[in-house]
Scaffold this motif. Structure first.
Motif, PDB file in Angstrom:
ATOM      1  N   THR A  25       0.831  -1.205   0.000  1.00 18.10           N
ATOM      2  CA  THR A  25       0.000   0.000   0.000  1.00 18.10           C
ATOM      3  C   THR A  25       0.866   1.256   0.000  1.00 18.10           C
ATOM      4  O   THR A  25       0.605   2.218  -0.737  1.00 18.10           O
ATOM      5  CB  THR A  25      -0.932   0.002   1.216  1.00 18.10           C
ATOM      6  N   ALA A  26       1.919   1.252   0.802  1.00 16.47           N
ATOM      7  CA  ALA A  26       2.823   2.404   0.853  1.00 16.47           C
ATOM      8  C   ALA A  26       3.558   2.588  -0.477  1.00 16.47           C
ATOM      9  O   ALA A  26       3.751   3.719  -0.944  1.00 16.47           O
ATOM     10  CB  ALA A  26       3.817   2.231   1.991  1.00 16.47           C
ATOM     11  N   ILE A  27       3.969   1.480  -1.107  1.00 16.71           N
ATOM     12  CA  ILE A  27       4.643   1.580  -2.409  1.00 16.71           C
ATOM     13  C   ILE A  27       3.699   2.166  -3.456  1.00 16.71           C
ATOM     14  O   ILE A  27       4.088   3.021  -4.254  1.00 16.71           O
ATOM     15  CB  ILE A  27       5.152   0.188  -2.844  1.00 16.71           C
ATOM     16  N   ARG A  28       2.462   1.731  -3.450  1.00 15.61           N
ATOM     17  CA  ARG A  28       1.486   2.275  -4.406  1.00 15.61           C
ATOM     18  C   ARG A  28       1.288   3.781  -4.185  1.00 15.61           C
ATOM     19  O   ARG A  28       1.152   4.553  -5.155  1.00 15.61           O
ATOM     20  CB  ARG A  28       0.144   1.553  -4.264  1.00 15.61           C
ATOM     21  N   ARG A  33       2.171   9.303  -6.280  1.00 15.75           N
ATOM     22  CA  ARG A  33       2.641  10.672  -6.077  1.00 15.75           C
ATOM     23  C   ARG A  33       3.740  11.062  -7.061  1.00 15.75           C
ATOM     24  O   ARG A  33       4.295  12.152  -6.971  1.00 15.75           O
ATOM     25  CB  ARG A  33       3.166  10.846  -4.646  1.00 15.75           C
ATOM     26  N   GLY A  34       4.063  10.168  -7.987  1.00 12.21           N
ATOM     27  CA  GLY A  34       5.108  10.467  -8.959  1.00 12.21           C
ATOM     28  C   GLY A  34       6.453   9.888  -8.607  1.00 12.21           C
ATOM     29  O   GLY A  34       7.453  10.202  -9.276  1.00 12.21           O
ATOM     30  N   GLY A  35       6.530   9.057  -7.593  1.00 12.81           N
ATOM     31  CA  GLY A  35       7.793   8.440  -7.212  1.00 12.81           C
ATOM     32  C   GLY A  35       8.208   7.339  -8.168  1.00 12.81           C
ATOM     33  O   GLY A  35       7.454   6.953  -9.072  1.00 12.81           O
ATOM     34  N   VAL A  36       9.408   6.826  -7.968  1.00 12.19           N
ATOM     35  CA  VAL A  36       9.973   5.804  -8.847  1.00 12.19           C
ATOM     36  C   VAL A  36       9.916   4.445  -8.160  1.00 12.19           C
ATOM     37  O   VAL A  36      10.341   4.304  -7.008  1.00 12.19           O
ATOM     38  CB  VAL A  36      11.430   6.142  -9.219  1.00 12.19           C
ATOM     39  N   LEU A 126      13.457   0.244 -19.163  1.00 11.66           N
ATOM     40  CA  LEU A 126      12.407   0.968 -19.858  1.00 11.66           C
ATOM     41  C   LEU A 126      11.746   1.877 -18.825  1.00 11.66           C
ATOM     42  O   LEU A 126      11.065   1.397 -17.912  1.00 11.66           O
ATOM     43  CB  LEU A 126      11.374   0.018 -20.458  1.00 11.66           C
ATOM     44  N   VAL A 127      11.996   3.168 -18.947  1.00  6.59           N
ATOM     45  CA  VAL A 127      11.471   4.136 -17.984  1.00  6.59           C
ATOM     46  C   VAL A 127      10.057   4.517 -18.433  1.00  6.59           C
ATOM     47  O   VAL A 127       9.871   5.190 -19.455  1.00  6.59           O
ATOM     48  CB  VAL A 127      12.371   5.381 -17.903  1.00  6.59           C
ATOM     49  N   VAL A 128       9.069   4.079 -17.677  1.00  3.57           N
ATOM     50  CA  VAL A 128       7.664   4.250 -18.053  1.00  3.57           C
ATOM     51  C   VAL A 128       7.037   5.369 -17.247  1.00  3.57           C
ATOM     52  O   VAL A 128       7.161   5.407 -16.013  1.00  3.57           O
ATOM     53  CB  VAL A 128       6.887   2.935 -17.837  1.00  3.57           C
ATOM     54  N   ARG A 129       6.378   6.265 -17.941  1.00  9.31           N
ATOM     55  CA  ARG A 129       5.556   7.303 -17.315  1.00  9.31           C
ATOM     56  C   ARG A 129       4.100   6.887 -17.506  1.00  9.31           C
ATOM     57  O   ARG A 129       3.553   7.000 -18.602  1.00  9.31           O
ATOM     58  CB  ARG A 129       5.865   8.671 -17.926  1.00  9.31           C
ATOM     59  N   ARG A 130       3.509   6.419 -16.425  1.00  7.98           N
ATOM     60  CA  ARG A 130       2.212   5.761 -16.542  1.00  7.98           C
ATOM     61  C   ARG A 130       1.109   6.703 -16.959  1.00  7.98           C
ATOM     62  O   ARG A 130       0.219   6.323 -17.732  1.00  7.98           O
ATOM     63  CB  ARG A 130       1.851   5.085 -15.222  1.00  7.98           C
ATOM     64  N   THR A 131       1.114   7.934 -16.472  1.00  7.65           N
ATOM     65  CA  THR A 131       0.036   8.861 -16.820  1.00  7.65           C
ATOM     66  C   THR A 131       0.067   9.233 -18.298  1.00  7.65           C
ATOM     67  O   THR A 131      -0.976   9.375 -18.940  1.00  7.65           O
ATOM     68  CB  THR A 131       0.108  10.131 -15.960  1.00  7.65           C
TER      69      THR A 131
END
Length: 284
Positions: A25-28, A33-36, A126-131
């Motif tokens: 839950t904390a990782i999510r 919040r934009g973290g990696v 592969l650096v993914v930007r989900r939004t």
């Protein structure tokens, strides 16, 4: 051991009903919040949404069908419920070139009904930007896209087969837009064939040192005037990996076809190389 899921039944692996632990839950929350969030090897694969590969070799994937679950052997298996669910654009796999996983990924995509599989090489991300639904390749290896939209599969007496898979190899600086299905190259794109020597057939594709063979063959093909290159699987490996079944399994030929859609770049990248996997007769 760090537990991220809590299963309904503690005696069974979390294949179906699962609940996040406080850690997950904390990782999510950090990710939202934009973290990696990053991972290597299994840490990459577990970021997968449903379904998620859980083990197996390319050789075993084509010797017998994929199955749901997990076991400590070479058979191709997957978790239907997936992993952590951070990445849902495609199937994910790691150690891709190094462990020769192109055929494994194709077989798993076929078994699970997925159109796209992505493989990431070692020393690469592969650096993914989900939004934005975009990704960029960094590192010294590559990222592979296997598109099964046009693929056709067959199950014959000599073994299964696949034709029409489209293979794209991205290198550092290349980008992919998942929403539009578009890739952007950091290097200049070549449409015309190269003028290098014709590639020779590879004959130990699934042997102990055969991992990088297929990628090297593809790159040699595109740097030459040829339109076709082939690689055969090893004669010496067993079919099932099971001591109770020592008979050799089916052998295969992987064919790489350049056509009017295929392009390539100097760093070794390419787009829309057509790939087929067909059974070889036992006497071949």
């Amino acid at each position: 051991m760090l537990a991220l899921f809590r299963s309904e039944d503690p005696a069974r692996p979390p294949f179906e009903a699962r609940h996040d632990t406080a850690v997950l839950t904390a990782i999510r929350e950090i990710l939202d919040r934009g973290g990696v969030v990053a991972g290597t090897s299994a840490g990459l694969a577990v970021q997968q949404a449903a379904p998620m590969v859980s083990g197996g070799t390319s050789r075993e994937a084509w010797a017998r069908d994929a199955a749901a679950g997990y076991a400590d052997d070479d058979a191709l298996r997957y978790i239907p419920a997936g992993g952590l669910g951070f990445f849902s654009e495609a199937l994910l796999d790691s150690h891709f070139t190094e462990w020769g996983r192109v055929p494994r990924a194709i077989r798993l995509a076929q078994a699970t009904g997925e159109r796209l599989a992505i493989g990431v090489d070692e020393h690469t991300a592969l650096v993914v930007r989900r939004t934005e639904r975009t990704g960029e390749v960094i590192g010294t290896g590559g990222v592979h896209l296997l598109d099964l939209a046009e693929a056709e599969f067959a199950e014959g007496t000599s073994g299964p087969g696949a034709t029409g898979v489209r293979w794209t190899h991205l290198t550092a600086g290349d980008r992919i837009d998942f929403a539009r299905g578009v890739t952007t190259r950091a290097a200049s794109i070549h449409v015309a064939p190269g003028d290098g020597p014709a590639p020779e057939r590879a004959n130990d594709l699934w042997g102990d040192t055969g991992g990088p063979v297929l990628l090297a063959l593809a790159q040699r093909l595109l740097a030459s005037p040829e339109r076709l290159a082939t690689a055969d699987t090893s004669r010496s490996t067993a079919g099932t990996g099971d001591a109770s079944d020592p008979a050799p399994g089916p052998r295969f030929r992987l064919s790489l076809h350049r056509d009017e859609r295929t392009t390539w770049t100097d760093p070794g990248g390419f787009t829309d190389l057509r790939l087929s996997i067909t059974p070889l007769p036992s006497a071949a």
